[in-house]
Design an enzyme around this catalytic site. Sequence first.
Site, short mmCIF file in Angstrom:
data_model
loop_
_atom_site.label_atom_id
_atom_site.label_comp_id
_atom_site.label_asym_id
_atom_site.label_seq_id
_atom_site.Cartn_x
_atom_site.Cartn_y
_atom_site.Cartn_z
N SER A 199 4.69 1.32 -3.62
CA SER A 199 4.48 2.51 -2.80
C SER A 199 5.56 2.62 -1.74
O SER A 199 6.74 2.62 -2.05
CB SER A 199 3.08 2.45 -2.19
OG SER A 199 2.68 3.72 -1.75
N ASP A 204 0.10 9.09 -11.17
CA ASP A 204 -0.05 8.41 -9.87
C ASP A 204 -0.39 9.46 -8.82
O ASP A 204 0.32 10.45 -8.66
CB ASP A 204 1.25 7.71 -9.51
CG ASP A 204 1.13 6.78 -8.31
OD1 ASP A 204 0.51 7.18 -7.30
OD2 ASP A 204 1.65 5.66 -8.37
N HIS A 242 -2.59 4.30 -8.74
CA HIS A 242 -1.41 4.13 -7.91
C HIS A 242 -0.74 2.79 -8.22
O HIS A 242 -1.33 1.74 -8.04
CB HIS A 242 -1.83 4.20 -6.44
CG HIS A 242 -0.68 4.18 -5.50
ND1 HIS A 242 0.51 4.82 -5.74
CD2 HIS A 242 -0.54 3.58 -4.28
CE1 HIS A 242 1.32 4.63 -4.71
NE2 HIS A 242 0.71 3.87 -3.82
#
Length: 536
Positions: free
Chosen positions: A250, A476, A504
Site C-alpha cells: 500500500s 483492489d 487489498h
Amino acid sequence: MCSAQPAAPLRTVLTLAVAGLLLTGCSGSDRPHGVPAGTPSSSAGTGASPGAAPAAVTPLQPLPEAVPAQLNSYYTQQLSWQSCDQGFQCATFKVPVDYDHPGDGDLSLGAVRRPADGAGGAQRLGSLLLNPGGPGGSAVQYVEAAAGSYQAPVRAAYDLVGLDPRGVGRSSPITCLSGDRMDAYTAVDTSPDNQAEIDQLVAVDQEFAAGCRAHSGALLGHVSTVEAARDMDVLRALLGEAKLNYVGKSYGTLLGATYAGLFPSRVGRLVLDGAMDPSLTALGENRAQAGGFETAWDSFVRDCDTRDDCPLGRDEQQAGQQLDSLFGSLRSQALPGEGGRQLTESRAVTGVVEAMYAQSLWPQLRDALTAAKSGKGGPLLRLSDSYYERSADGSYPNLMFANMAVNCLDLPAAFASPADVSRAVPDFQQVSPHFGRDMAWMSLACAYWPIKATGAPHTVKAAGAGPIVVVGTTRDPATPYAWAQSLAGQLASGRLLTYDGDGHTAYGRHNDCVDSAVNHYLLEGQPPAQGLRCGS
C-alpha cells in the site's frame, strides 16, 4: 504468511491504507483512513492511463551517491540491538529532523528485527525491510505480528526488519487529539446537506489540524515520504547492507518507490505490493480510490447473492438501494451501539469501507448489515472502530494523526474550500455512487493544514536500479490496479505481477502463484516473467 489488511485512510483519505497491512489473525494496521491531499491539474487530475504517466509531471531526481559530509555522523552510528517483545530485537537510532539543516536537531527512530533462523542451512541474504503502509502504519507492530507467518525459506534467509517511519509509533510519533475528540471527529457528517453541517465538518477538520500543530511542533513539517525514505537509507547503512531489500504494501509502495528514485544504485530486491501512483494529484488519487471501493462493493454484492445469510436484494441494483437507504436513514436518526455510543452515517460508511479491504471481513459485514436492518448499530460500529483502530477504552493510536500529516505534506490539498468540494461531488458520485459523496467531502481536510505541502506529483524512473517487482490486484479497493500498471510503467526496471482477485494487496494472502513468484525473486533475485498473471 498472514494476509494483511491495509490501512487506507478514510478521513485523510488516501490510500494509504495500511495496505494489506494486517493479516488475518494478526495485529497491525494499514487501511486508508481518510482522503489524501491533492489538487487538480491539467496533467494529473485523474491520473495517467495504465502504464504511462502524464507528460507534464517531472521525474523524481536521485540524490548524489556519496553521503554528504554533514550526514556522516548519522550513517556511522552503531546500532545496539536489545532483546524485546518475545524474542525480537529492538534498537533506536538518530536522524536529522531536517536533512537540509542537520544541525537543527535530531529525531529518534525505532526499529525491530527478527533474526534469520538459518533453517536447513539456508544462505543468509541479509536484511529485508518490511513496511505495511498507511501512511501511519507501524512497521514495528507489523513485523512483530507477521514475521513468523512469512514462509520458512524467507525467514531462514533474511533478518526481517521493521522501521516505524518518522512520526509513527516508536519513531517520534505525531499526536493531535484526545480519544473523546477523535470520537467526535469520526462521528461528524461527511455528506453534509446544508450549511450548518458543512460548518460542523469544517470545524472538526480545523480542530484536527490545530491539535496536530499544538502537540507536534516542528516535526509536523518534516514527516514527508521523501524524508522517511532518506531515513531508510540511514538504516540500510547501519545494518551493514550495500543495497536495500524491501517489501512494501500500500503506502509502503510509495515509500519504496521513493527510495528507489532517490537511491537507484542502492536498490536490492524491492517488492511493491498494492502500488500507489506518485504521478497523481491528491484529487486524482481520492477520486480513483472512491472508484476502487465501488468496485469492491460490487464484488461483495455478487458474493453476497450466493449466500443464504445475505441481507441485501437479489441483484446489484437492489443491494445498492438498500445500502443507500441505510445511509439515508442514519442521516436523520443514528442507531444505538454499545456503551451509549451511536452508529452515525459517517461511521456506517467507514464500517462498510473497512470490510472492503479483505474478503475475510465480508461475513462480518453481512452480519452487521443484517443487524442494522433490525435497528442494532453495534456490529457496523465495531467495523468502523476497527478501521480507526479505536481501543475498547476509547483511545486511538497515532495512525490517523500520522496519516493526515504525511498526506497533507506530500501533496497540495485536493480542495481549497467547501465550494470546491460541492462542485466536485457529481464527478465523485459518477465513479462511486455509494461512497463518492462522502469521499469527496473527506478530501477537504488538508485545506486547513497548518503546514504548506512540500511535495508534488512526480514520476519515479529509478534508472540503474535492478528489477523492481510491482504487484497489482485487479479489484483492489484502496490502490486501484491502474496505479500498479502506471508505477510499473514509470520504473525503468519495473516488472508487473498481476493478481486477478479481490482485496487489498496480494502477497501473503495464500495465492500460491503470487507467493511463489515473489519468494523466488526475494530468494534467487529472479523477477517474475513480464506480464505474469495469477488467478484467484
